[in-house]
Write an enzyme that holds these catalytic residues in place. Structure first.
Site, PDB file in Angstrom:
ATOM      1  N   SER A 107       0.813  -1.216   0.000  1.00  0.00           N
ATOM      2  CA  SER A 107       0.000   0.000   0.000  1.00  0.00           C
ATOM      3  C   SER A 107       0.852   1.275   0.000  1.00  0.00           C
ATOM      4  O   SER A 107       0.332   2.355  -0.289  1.00  0.00           O
ATOM      5  CB  SER A 107      -0.939   0.001   1.203  1.00  0.00           C
ATOM      6  OG  SER A 107      -0.204  -0.134   2.394  1.00  0.00           O
ATOM      7  N   ASP A 324      -2.943   5.844  11.855  1.00  0.00           N
ATOM      8  CA  ASP A 324      -2.100   5.455  10.726  1.00  0.00           C
ATOM      9  C   ASP A 324      -0.836   6.316  10.692  1.00  0.00           C
ATOM     10  O   ASP A 324      -0.868   7.468  10.266  1.00  0.00           O
ATOM     11  CB  ASP A 324      -2.893   5.586   9.415  1.00  0.00           C
ATOM     12  CG  ASP A 324      -2.123   5.086   8.195  1.00  0.00           C
ATOM     13  OD1 ASP A 324      -0.917   4.772   8.338  1.00  0.00           O
ATOM     14  OD2 ASP A 324      -2.712   5.020   7.100  1.00  0.00           O
ATOM     15  N   HIS A 327       1.222   5.177   6.307  1.00  0.00           N
ATOM     16  CA  HIS A 327       0.957   5.797   5.008  1.00  0.00           C
ATOM     17  C   HIS A 327       1.166   7.296   5.099  1.00  0.00           C
ATOM     18  O   HIS A 327       1.517   7.810   6.165  1.00  0.00           O
ATOM     19  CB  HIS A 327      -0.480   5.468   4.568  1.00  0.00           C
ATOM     20  CG  HIS A 327      -0.714   3.993   4.436  1.00  0.00           C
ATOM     21  ND1 HIS A 327      -1.334   3.252   5.404  1.00  0.00           N
ATOM     22  CD2 HIS A 327      -0.358   3.139   3.464  1.00  0.00           C
ATOM     23  CE1 HIS A 327      -1.367   1.985   5.025  1.00  0.00           C
ATOM     24  NE2 HIS A 327      -0.766   1.886   3.854  1.00  0.00           N
TER      25      HIS A 327
END
Ligand SMILES: *[C@@H]1O[C@H](CO)[C@@H](O)[C@H](O)[C@H]1NC(C)=O
Ligand SMILES: *[C@@H]1O[C@H](CO)[C@@H](O)[C@H](O)[C@H]1NC(C)=O
Ligand SMILES: *[C@@H]1O[C@H](CO)[C@@H](O)[C@H](O)[C@H]1NC(C)=O
Length: 346
Positions: A107, A324, A327
């Site tokens: 990702s 998160d 990312h």
């Protein structure tokens, strides 16, 4: 050859390859390492607002998810010895005319692919695009340029197959090369999934040569898989037709990982110091040093380590449920990775 002279030789080779690109016309100062430098605030950034990118995934759209501060998207990377050219979408698509560029990885690859598609769309808002995902292959095409920017999700690069005994991670098999093998620009990444255990671990067994094991040191497994990848590239890629990149390991800023890594929540300023080198990045660089074919390392690890402010934190999935710190918000840090890609693209 001692380790240091080996490293020096590699750095020279890398510098020369960068230098060659400069001679080919785009950059000014020869021999400048574009990855050495600092982040500077620049009000002419970001290159796009996430609201201008209609297909942006919610998980990267920090603004829409309620992130109040804006400075994190206004940093430009300033190399110490030269200037990194500002992204030019028209030039990029001209270089890509008639070609296929593919990101292969996890990702974090998706993050960079999404960044690039947003950068291009906002630079050429009138240009028609077709975006489709079929069987894990996302294909973003500008038909008028006959240029495709693809993303293939493949977190380990090597294979995972289902067998009667369970899911098997095969460290010496890389069959997805049949998907990306013939393309013109290849950009790989892998690391974060190698750390998963328990429920998030997507395999039950590891096959390593003639041995099957339940588990092994994950850095060792990573190195073996990268070796499989490197052998494939070395025996199959024609550098006059295909340009190969590897995205350096993207740093996490979750608590308890690395000496300088704090939880990213509430961070609005870059760090002053990057923290200690990441072992996975060192393994990656070692593999690349040993290769016969040229692979451009997008050496983003250290410079991204400074960007504790660049993660979605609680503004990722639109709620405070998940934190998160892996990312990156878009617009944001991966736009700079794509400026490197753009500067190095043949
Ligand atoms: C990507 O999409 C374009 C436009 O639909 C298509 O022409 C092309 O063959 C696709 N490429 C791949 C690799 O699927
Ligand atoms: C794996 O097994 C085959 C067949 O028994 C043998 O020829 C080969 O040398 C073995 N490979 C390794 C790495 O031990
Ligand atoms: C990548 O960047 C780091 C930090 O600037 C540097 O120590 C390392 O040598 C670089 N790697 C390569 C292959 O240039």
């Amino acid at each position: 050859m001692g380790y240091c002279s080996f490293l020096a030789a590699f750095v020279i080779v890398l510098t020369i390859s960068v230098w060659t690109n400069y001679v080919n016309g785009k950059l000014v100062q020869n021999g400048c390492d574009i990855f050495q430098g600092s982040w500077v605030l620049d009000n002419s950034y970001p290159l796009y607002e996430s609201s201008q990118c209609p297909f942006i995934e919610r998980q990267f759209d920090c603004r829409k998810n309620g992130r109040p501060d804006k400075e994190y998207s206004k940093y430009r990377w300033q190399p110490s010895g030269c200037k990194l050219p500002r992204f030019n979408g028209v030039e990029f698509l001209k270089k890509l005319k008639g070609k296929r560029l593919i990101f292969v990885g996890d990702s974090l690859s998706l993050n960079q692919w999404q960044s690039l598609t947003c950068m291009l769309h906002v630079a050429l808002p009138q240009a028609k695009y077709i975006s489709r995902t079929v069987n894990g292959l996302s294909n973003f095409t500008f038909p008028d340029y006959d240029a495709s920017i693809l993303f293939y999700r493949n977190a380990f690069l090597v294979d995972i197959v289902s067998e009667a005994r369970g899911r098997v991670l095969k460290l010496d098999s890389i069959s997805t090369s049949k998907i990306w093998g013939g393309m013109d620009v290849l950009i790989f990444d892998s690391w974060h999934w190698w750390l998963h255990t328990g429920r998030k671990q997507p395999w039950d067994w590891i096959v390593d040569g003639n041995n099957t094991v339940k588990d092994m040191d994950r850095l060792t497994a990573y190195e073996k898989a990268l070796n499989t990848w490197a052998k494939w590239i070395d025996s199959n890629v024609d550098p006059t037709k295909t340009q190969v990149f590897f995205q350096g390991v993207s740093p996490d800023h979750a608590s308890g990982q690395g000496s300088n890594a704090k939880n990213c929540e509430g961070q609005t300023q870059p760090l002053k110091r990057p923290g200690s080198p990441l072992p996975a990045e060192q393994v990656l660089e070692k593999i690349l040093r040993g290769m016969g074919k040229p692979v451009y390392l997008l050496n983003v690890t250290t410079l991204s380590q400074l960007r504790i402010d660049g993660h979605p934190s609680v503004y990722g999935h639109g709620g405070h449920r998940d934190m998160d710190c892996s990312h990156w918000c878009l617009s944001g840090v991966p736009d700079t990775w794509n400026e490197f890609l753009s500067a190095l693209l043949n």
